[in-house]
Design an enzyme around this catalytic site. Structure first.
Site, PDB file in Angstrom:
ATOM      1  N   HIS A 104     -13.106  -2.699  -3.432  1.00 39.34           N
ATOM      2  CA  HIS A 104     -12.425  -3.928  -3.031  1.00 39.34           C
ATOM      3  C   HIS A 104     -13.415  -4.912  -2.452  1.00 39.34           C
ATOM      4  O   HIS A 104     -14.421  -4.528  -1.861  1.00 39.34           O
ATOM      5  CB  HIS A 104     -11.295  -3.649  -2.036  1.00 39.34           C
ATOM      6  N   HIS A 106     -13.679  -8.247   0.083  1.00 40.90           N
ATOM      7  CA  HIS A 106     -13.030  -9.015   1.145  1.00 40.90           C
ATOM      8  C   HIS A 106     -13.375 -10.495   0.982  1.00 40.90           C
ATOM      9  O   HIS A 106     -14.545 -10.844   0.749  1.00 40.90           O
ATOM     10  CB  HIS A 106     -13.549  -8.587   2.520  1.00 40.90           C
TER      11      HIS A 106
HETATM   12  P1  AMP Z   1     -13.134  -1.329   4.072  1.00 39.23           P
HETATM   13  O1  AMP Z   1     -13.726  -0.961   5.417  1.00 39.23           O
HETATM   14  O2  AMP Z   1     -13.943  -2.346   3.358  1.00 39.23           O
HETATM   15  O3  AMP Z   1     -12.834  -0.100   3.252  1.00 39.23           O
HETATM   16  O4  AMP Z   1     -11.801  -2.065   4.426  1.00 39.23           O
HETATM   17  C1  AMP Z   1     -10.524  -1.656   4.074  1.00 39.23           C
HETATM   18  C2  AMP Z   1      -9.617  -2.799   4.450  1.00 39.23           C
HETATM   19  O5  AMP Z   1      -8.328  -2.488   3.979  1.00 39.23           O
HETATM   20  C3  AMP Z   1      -9.496  -3.057   5.966  1.00 39.23           C
HETATM   21  O6  AMP Z   1      -9.871  -4.401   6.214  1.00 39.23           O
HETATM   22  C4  AMP Z   1      -8.015  -2.792   6.254  1.00 39.23           C
HETATM   23  O7  AMP Z   1      -7.508  -3.704   7.192  1.00 39.23           O
HETATM   24  C5  AMP Z   1      -7.388  -2.984   4.892  1.00 39.23           C
HETATM   25  N1  AMP Z   1      -6.164  -2.226   4.650  1.00 39.23           N
HETATM   26  C6  AMP Z   1      -5.922  -0.936   4.943  1.00 39.23           C
HETATM   27  N2  AMP Z   1      -4.695  -0.585   4.512  1.00 39.23           N
HETATM   28  C7  AMP Z   1      -4.168  -1.684   3.912  1.00 39.23           C
HETATM   29  C8  AMP Z   1      -2.923  -1.962   3.262  1.00 39.23           C
HETATM   30  N3  AMP Z   1      -1.971  -1.033   3.138  1.00 39.23           N
HETATM   31  N4  AMP Z   1      -2.721  -3.202   2.768  1.00 39.23           N
HETATM   32  C9  AMP Z   1      -3.673  -4.162   2.900  1.00 39.23           C
HETATM   33  N5  AMP Z   1      -4.862  -3.953   3.492  1.00 39.23           N
HETATM   34  C10 AMP Z   1      -5.104  -2.731   3.996  1.00 39.23           C
END
Ligand code: AMP
Length: 142
Positions: A104, A106
């Site tokens: 993903h 951001h």
């Molecule tokens: P990362 O540290 O790059 O893996 O970030 C994962 C991101 O996913 C974090 O910013 C979380 O806030 C976000 N996140 C976790 N669960 C969900 C969800 N169900 N829907 C949307 N975002 C999420």
């Protein structure tokens, strides 16, 4: 050591419609939705529909389509929030800060003098996220 892709990760569940998300954009290959713990207003995530854990195990063709969507959604988020700039980032593996193991990207709108909130700091209000998603969708269709 890198683990294999786990289809039970939370973004795979969103892709399968098993849990809800505030979607801002979807096409054949990608999905964009609001981060539930935003580091700033308009914090959006863009994912490929093809499974990969991170950047390194993704097919380059998938990355091309992913970043085409990142560009489209980033422009819409910047316009929707009248942001001064954007930060775009992508984490790989726990040591790299990754917590959800489906690739993903951001996108966080930035404003002069406004610091980013903490990564995965706290859950945002659902109605606020729905309103923010609506603003970005409007900018995408405008
Ligand atoms: P990362 O540290 O790059 O893996 O970030 C994962 C991101 O996913 C974090 O910013 C979380 O806030 C976000 N996140 C976790 N669960 C969900 C969800 N169900 N829907 C949307 N975002 C999420």
């Amino acid at each position: 050591m890198t683990q294999p892709y786990d289809p039970q990760n939370i973004f795979a569940k969103i892709l399968r419609g098993e849990i809800p998300a505030h979607t801002v954009y979807e096409d054949e290959h990608t999905l964009a939705f609001m981060d539930v713990m935003p580091q700033g207003d308009g914090h959006t995530l863009v994912i490929p529909k093809a499974p990969s854990r991170g950047l390194l195990d993704a097919d380059p063709a998938v990355l091309g389509r992913l970043f085409a969507t990142v560009q489209k959604v980033a422009a819409a988020a910047k316009a929707a929030f009248q942001a001064d700039g954007l930060v775009i980032y992508q984490y790989n593996e726990p040591a790299g800060g990754q917590t959800v193991f489906h690739l993903h990207v951001h996108i966080v709108p930035r404003f002069e003098g406004v610091p980013l909130r903490r990564h995965a700091g706290g859950m945002a209000n659902g109605e606020l996220l729905a309103a923010h998603a609506k603003k970005i969708r409007a900018a995408l269709s405008g």
